[in-house]
Design an enzyme around this catalytic site. Sequence first.
Site, PDB file in Angstrom:
ATOM      1  CB  CYS A 146      -0.953   0.071   1.175  1.00  0.00           C
ATOM      2  SG  CYS A 146      -2.142  -1.257   1.226  1.00  0.00           S
ATOM      3  NE  ARG A 178       4.848   1.364   0.159  1.00  0.00           N
ATOM      4  CZ  ARG A 178       5.441   1.464   1.339  1.00  0.00           C
ATOM      5  NH1 ARG A 178       6.668   1.917   1.418  1.00  0.00           N
ATOM      6  NH2 ARG A 178       4.815   1.134   2.446  1.00  0.00           N
ATOM      7  CD1 TRP A 200       0.045  -6.467  -2.563  1.00  0.00           C
ATOM      8  CD2 TRP A 200      -0.669  -7.101  -0.537  1.00  0.00           C
ATOM      9  NE1 TRP A 200       0.394  -7.784  -2.379  1.00  0.00           N
ATOM     10  CE2 TRP A 200      -0.024  -8.208  -1.146  1.00  0.00           C
ATOM     11  CE3 TRP A 200      -1.195  -7.276   0.752  1.00  0.00           C
ATOM     12  CZ2 TRP A 200       0.117  -9.447  -0.528  1.00  0.00           C
ATOM     13  CZ3 TRP A 200      -1.063  -8.518   1.362  1.00  0.00           C
ATOM     14  CH2 TRP A 200      -0.420  -9.579   0.727  1.00  0.00           C
ATOM     15  CG  ASN A 249       0.010   0.037   4.464  1.00  0.00           C
ATOM     16  OD1 ASN A 249      -0.383  -1.123   4.380  1.00  0.00           O
ATOM     17  ND2 ASN A 249       1.283   0.371   4.343  1.00  0.00           N
ATOM     18  N   GLY A 250      -2.608  -1.396   6.300  1.00  0.00           N
ATOM     19  CA  GLY A 250      -2.638  -2.186   7.529  1.00  0.00           C
ATOM     20  C   GLY A 250      -3.904  -3.027   7.598  1.00  0.00           C
ATOM     21  CD  GLU A 298      17.789 -14.328  -2.506  1.00  0.00           C
ATOM     22  OE1 GLU A 298      16.998 -14.782  -1.672  1.00  0.00           O
ATOM     23  OE2 GLU A 298      17.629 -13.229  -3.063  1.00  0.00           O
ATOM     24  CE  LYS A 324      15.321 -12.286  -5.583  1.00  0.00           C
ATOM     25  NZ  LYS A 324      15.509 -12.202  -4.217  1.00  0.00           N
ATOM     26  CD  GLU A 336      11.223 -12.731  -4.651  1.00  0.00           C
ATOM     27  OE1 GLU A 336      10.897 -12.171  -3.620  1.00  0.00           O
ATOM     28  OE2 GLU A 336      12.363 -12.594  -5.154  1.00  0.00           O
ATOM     29  CG  HIS A 365      17.302 -37.908   1.890  1.00  0.00           C
ATOM     30  ND1 HIS A 365      17.440 -39.240   2.241  1.00  0.00           N
ATOM     31  CD2 HIS A 365      18.517 -37.337   2.135  1.00  0.00           C
ATOM     32  CE1 HIS A 365      18.664 -39.454   2.693  1.00  0.00           C
ATOM     33  NE2 HIS A 365      19.338 -38.306   2.628  1.00  0.00           N
ATOM     34  CE  LYS A 397      12.502  -3.762  -2.256  1.00  0.00           C
ATOM     35  NZ  LYS A 397      13.337  -4.937  -2.587  1.00  0.00           N
TER      36      LYS A 397
HETATM   37  C1  G6P Z   1       8.985  -9.181   0.786  1.00  0.00           C
HETATM   38  C2  G6P Z   1       9.878  -8.803  -0.373  1.00  0.00           C
HETATM   39  C3  G6P Z   1      11.159  -9.620  -0.321  1.00  0.00           C
HETATM   40  C4  G6P Z   1      11.838  -9.439   1.022  1.00  0.00           C
HETATM   41  C5  G6P Z   1      10.906  -9.767   2.183  1.00  0.00           C
HETATM   42  C6  G6P Z   1      11.500  -9.335   3.503  1.00  0.00           C
HETATM   43  O1  G6P Z   1       8.514 -10.473   0.628  1.00  0.00           O
HETATM   44  O2  G6P Z   1       9.209  -9.007  -1.600  1.00  0.00           O
HETATM   45  O3  G6P Z   1      12.029  -9.190  -1.341  1.00  0.00           O
HETATM   46  O4  G6P Z   1      12.966 -10.260   1.082  1.00  0.00           O
HETATM   47  O5  G6P Z   1       9.679  -9.052   2.033  1.00  0.00           O
HETATM   48  O6  G6P Z   1      11.618  -7.934   3.485  1.00  0.00           O
HETATM   49  P1  G6P Z   1      12.602  -7.091   4.358  1.00  0.00           P
HETATM   50  O7  G6P Z   1      12.337  -5.674   3.952  1.00  0.00           O
HETATM   51  O8  G6P Z   1      12.224  -7.340   5.803  1.00  0.00           O
HETATM   52  O9  G6P Z   1      13.972  -7.533   4.079  1.00  0.00           O
END
Ligand code: G6P
Length: 612
Positions: free
Chosen positions: A2, A27, A76, A102-103, A485, A489, A492, A508, A607
Site C-alpha cells: 500500500c 511496493r 494491496w 495501510n494495515g 535465494e 528469485k 518471484e 531424499h 516490497k
Molecule cells: C517481501 C519482499 C522480499 C523481502 C521480504 C522481507 O517479501 O518481496 O524481497 O525479502 O519481504 O523484506 P525485508 O524488507 O524485511 O527484508
Amino acid sequence: MCGIIGYIGPKNALPILLEGLKRMEYRGYDSAGIALISNGTLHIQKQAGKVDDLVKKIQNGGQLPEAHIGMGHTRWATHGEPNDINAHPHADCRNEIAVIHNGIIENYLAIKTKLLREGHHFVSATDTEVIAHLIEEIYKSTPNLFDAVRLAMKEVRGTYGLVVLSTREPDRIVAARMGSPLILGIGDGENIVAADAAAIIEHTRQVVYLGDGEVAELTANGVVTKTLGDVEITKEVQELTFDLEQIEKGGFLHFMLKEIHEQPETIQNSMRGRLLEEEGSVKLGGLSEVAHKIIHAPRLIFAACGTSWHAALIGEYMLEQYAHISVEVEYASEFRYRNPILNKGDVVILISQSGETADTLAALREAKAQGATVIGICNVVGSSIARESDAGVYIHAGPEIGVASTKAFTSQLIVLALLTIMIARSKGMPREKGIELVREMKLLPEKVQSILSNTKQIEYIASEFNDIKNFLYLGRGYNFPAALEGALKLKEISYIHAEGYPAAEMKHGPIALIDENMPVVFIAPHDRSYEKIMSNIQEVKARRGRVIAIVNDEEDGIRQLADYMISVPTTLDLFTPILAVIPLQLLAYYIAVSRGCNVDQPRNLAKSVTVE
Ligand code: G6P
C-alpha cells in the site's frame, strides 16, 4: 505494500499525488485511487489495476478538478478482492469524509456490526471502510476532524497508516500511525504525508517520522503531532539522505537490472569506512555500545523474512565457522508466535531491507519484551526496525525499488561478514586470518564487476529455459542458502516453480522429479564440498536431468558433466554466495523478461510487507 500520499499546499494536487503513487508502485499493489476536495466537495476516482489505469480513467471522463488538498493510495488487497469498489479512498455515508489506509483493522467486524445497527451504509468488503464510518459517527459530536480521528483510532485494534480528509475542514489533512510507516514531508507553504520517502524527496528533504500511536494534522503552513491520548509532542525534523536519481532507472530497462548492476558499488558502500586492514579487524560504530554483549552472548538469534532470512542463514555459517558462536535462524513470523525461549545474554538480530516488515517488527518487539538485546541490520534509514532496535548496522545499499531483493542481499552478506570478523577477532581469531578476510573482502566489488561485465552466456541459458515449468537449485554449505535465494528469485519474478535444496538432500525426495524436463542449477564453487557435489551432478545426469552449473573459472571436472556453465571468480568460502548469487539473479531476470513478466512489480508480491 500500500502506497499512501497526501498533499496540501498551493499547487495543483492531482499531478503531485499521481507522481507520488508512481514512485511507490514498486511496493506492490493491485488497485489505486485519488480523493480531492474542491469547492467544498469530495471527489473520488479509483480503479483496479495499475496507476496508469487510474490515469486513463481520469482522462476518459472521470475528470477530477483542480484542488489544493488531496490524497492518493495504491492498495494491496487483504480484505476483499482487488476491484474498483474495494480500492481506496473510502468515504462515509454522506461523502464528506475520505480515508486511505495501510494495515489491517482486526476488530472491524465488531465495529461494522455496531455501525450497521446505527444506520450506516457500507459499499465495500474492506476493513478500511469501517474507519470512514466510525469517524463519521464520532465527528457528529466532536468539534474537529483531528479529535474525531484520534478518538476513532482509540477504538480500533490492529495496524494502520491512515490519512483522512473532510469537506467540513478542507484546510487540513489528518494522519495516524500504528505499525505502518508514515512520513511527513515538511515543505515551504506546503506539506506532504506519505508511506515512503520516495514519494516525498522531489518536494522536500525535511521529514518527520510519525511514531506508533501518534496523530498528525497537516495544514499548508504547519504540522502538529499529538499522541492518541491528546498530548502534544515535538518531533525531530530529519533530512533525507538519498538522491532522486537513486530511485530512477538510470537507463536500465528495469529497476531490478539496475540494482543488480549497482552491486560492485553497493558492496563497496557496505564496507566503506568499516575495514581496519592493518589490524585484521573491522569497526562497526553502530554496535560499539553493545559489542561486549554480542561478543559474550551464549547465542545469537537471527529473525527475518524472505531474502533477508536467506542472508541470515549464510550469516549462521559464517559466525559458526569463524567466530565459534552458536547461532539460530528463525522465520520472524514463527519466532513471534512460538513462545521462543530466550536465555540470559542471548542477542536477537533482525535483518530487514525495508525495516518495516510487520513479522520482523513483531519479532523485535517480542524479543525486547523478553529482555533481549536487539540489533537491527536494515537498509532503509529511519525505518521502524532501525529505530526500535537497541543498536544496529545500516547496510548502505541505497534505495531498493525492484520487488525482488538483489543488492540488499549482497550488502546484508557483507555486513554479516563484518560482524563475523568483529566477533571472531575478539574471540581470538589471529590477526593474520583477519587480514586475509579483510583483504579478500576488498576484492569483492571487482570480482562482482567481472561477472556483470559478461552476461551473454547467462542470457543465452535463460533463452533456452524460458518455457520450463519447474527448476531445482542445489548447493552445499554456504551455497545451500544461495540455492534457496536463486530459487526464490526465479519464482518471484518469472512465476516458474523453483525449489532450493541442500544438494545432498536431493536423494531424499527431489530426485524423484528429475527427468529431461527438470533443469537443475548447481552452485559448485571449488570448495570443500566440491567432490561431493560432483557426485550429486552425476546423479542428476544419470536420470537425464539438464544441469546448469555455477563454477569457478578453472573448473575441469564439472565441465565434462554440466550442460551449461557460468563461471565466477574464486574467493574465500564465506564470500562464495556473494559471487554465486549474481548469475542467479541475472538468470531469473532474463528468464522473466523473456517470458514477458513485469519484473519490477511481480503479481501479488509487495516490497515492504506491512501486514502480519
Ligand atoms: C517481501 C519482499 C522480499 C523481502 C521480504 C522481507 O517479501 O518481496 O524481497 O525479502 O519481504 O523484506 P525485508 O524488507 O524485511 O527484508
